[in-house]
Design an enzyme around this catalytic site. Structure first.
Site, mmCIF file in Angstrom:
data_model
loop_
_atom_site.group_PDB
_atom_site.id
_atom_site.type_symbol
_atom_site.label_atom_id
_atom_site.label_comp_id
_atom_site.label_asym_id
_atom_site.label_seq_id
_atom_site.Cartn_x
_atom_site.Cartn_y
_atom_site.Cartn_z
ATOM 1 N N SER A 150 1.029 -3.501 4.905
ATOM 2 C CA SER A 150 1.729 -2.385 4.269
ATOM 3 C C SER A 150 0.823 -1.222 3.889
ATOM 4 C CB SER A 150 2.478 -2.872 3.016
ATOM 5 O OG SER A 150 1.581 -3.267 2.002
ATOM 6 N N LYS A 187 0.005 -1.370 -3.832
ATOM 7 C CA LYS A 187 0.673 -0.159 -3.366
ATOM 8 C C LYS A 187 0.087 1.060 -4.076
ATOM 9 C CE LYS A 187 3.913 -2.107 -0.758
ATOM 10 N NZ LYS A 187 3.297 -3.449 -0.718
#
Length: 231
Positions: A150, A187
């Site tokens: 990701s 993230k």
């Protein structure tokens, strides 16, 4: 050239390799071709690409297609940094095997984190490794093994080790380790009032939107560096 040997670099190639190391140390990710071109005053990113291809051909880096920051320091070059082969070239971040280095410390490597369990629980520690803390933007409290893809657009790939500084607050756009309910994720952090957006660096993933009024959310740490080795 043998796949087990590194070819010598020209002066310019050495400068670019040094810059890659310095940039990765400071930013936790490789530079883009545009950033390399700007730094060295090249007329276009194509010149940076040509130098990167030369470094790749000579075995010092590996280029990963499909991402603007897909530049990896090769295992051979990384081994050279660790065993002192690059000392005469004065590459930043080389870890000497002899003499005192107060920046080197043993840091825990955290593997898979069980749902709901504290990230720093002893059962999550896979091993301890000695690292040179001067390689990172700030002192790392632990290393977290990356799972998934990701964050590949900023050069963070599966099985990389992220250097994490424990923290419960973060600035806008910092890359963090966050807990959402029972799950832990890495993230980019953004906040808008009572809503937190956790942004993936991969176009295949949508942002994770967290409502702080209804969901359990906590910042566990901030990414301050990256290690890519054969763990």
């Amino acid at each position: 050239m043998s796949k087990h040997e590194l070819s010598p670099l020209t002066k310019r190639q050495q400068q670019i390799f040094d810059y890659l190391l310095e940039f990765m140390t400071s930013n936790g990710a490789p530079p883009t071709r545009v950033e390399i071109a700007d730094h060295f005053g090249f007329k276009s990113p194509n010149a940076a690409e040509d130098h990167l291809k030369a470094l790749d051909k000579k075995g010092h880096i590996e280029l990963k297609s499909g991402t603007s920051r897909g530049i990896l320091i090769s295992d051979l070059a990384r081994a050279g940094l660790l065993n002192g082969s690059y000392n005469e070239l004065d590459i930043p971040g080389a870890i000497p095997l002899h003499g005192d280095n107060q920046n080197i410390s043993d840091v825990a490597v955290i593997g898979d984190v069980a749902a709901g369990a504290p990230i720093f629980a002893q059962e999550h520690v896979q091993q301890y490794i000695s690292v040179d803390q001067s390689l990172f933007a700030d002192k790392a409290d632990f290393l977290l093994k990356v799972r998934g893809d990701s964050m590949i657009n900023v050069g963070i790939f599966e099985r990389d080790l992220l250097a994490i500084k424990k923290a419960n607050k973060a600035n806008e756009n910092e890359i963090i380790v966050a807990r959402i309910g029972d799950d832990v994720t890495v993230k980019r952090y953004r906040r808008h009032g009572a809503t937190v957006s956790l942004i993936a660096e991969n176009d295949n993933y949508d942002p994770i939107e967290v409502d702080l009024q209804t969901e359990t959310f906590a910042i566990e740490g901030i990414v301050v560096g990256l290690i890519r080795q054969g763990f």
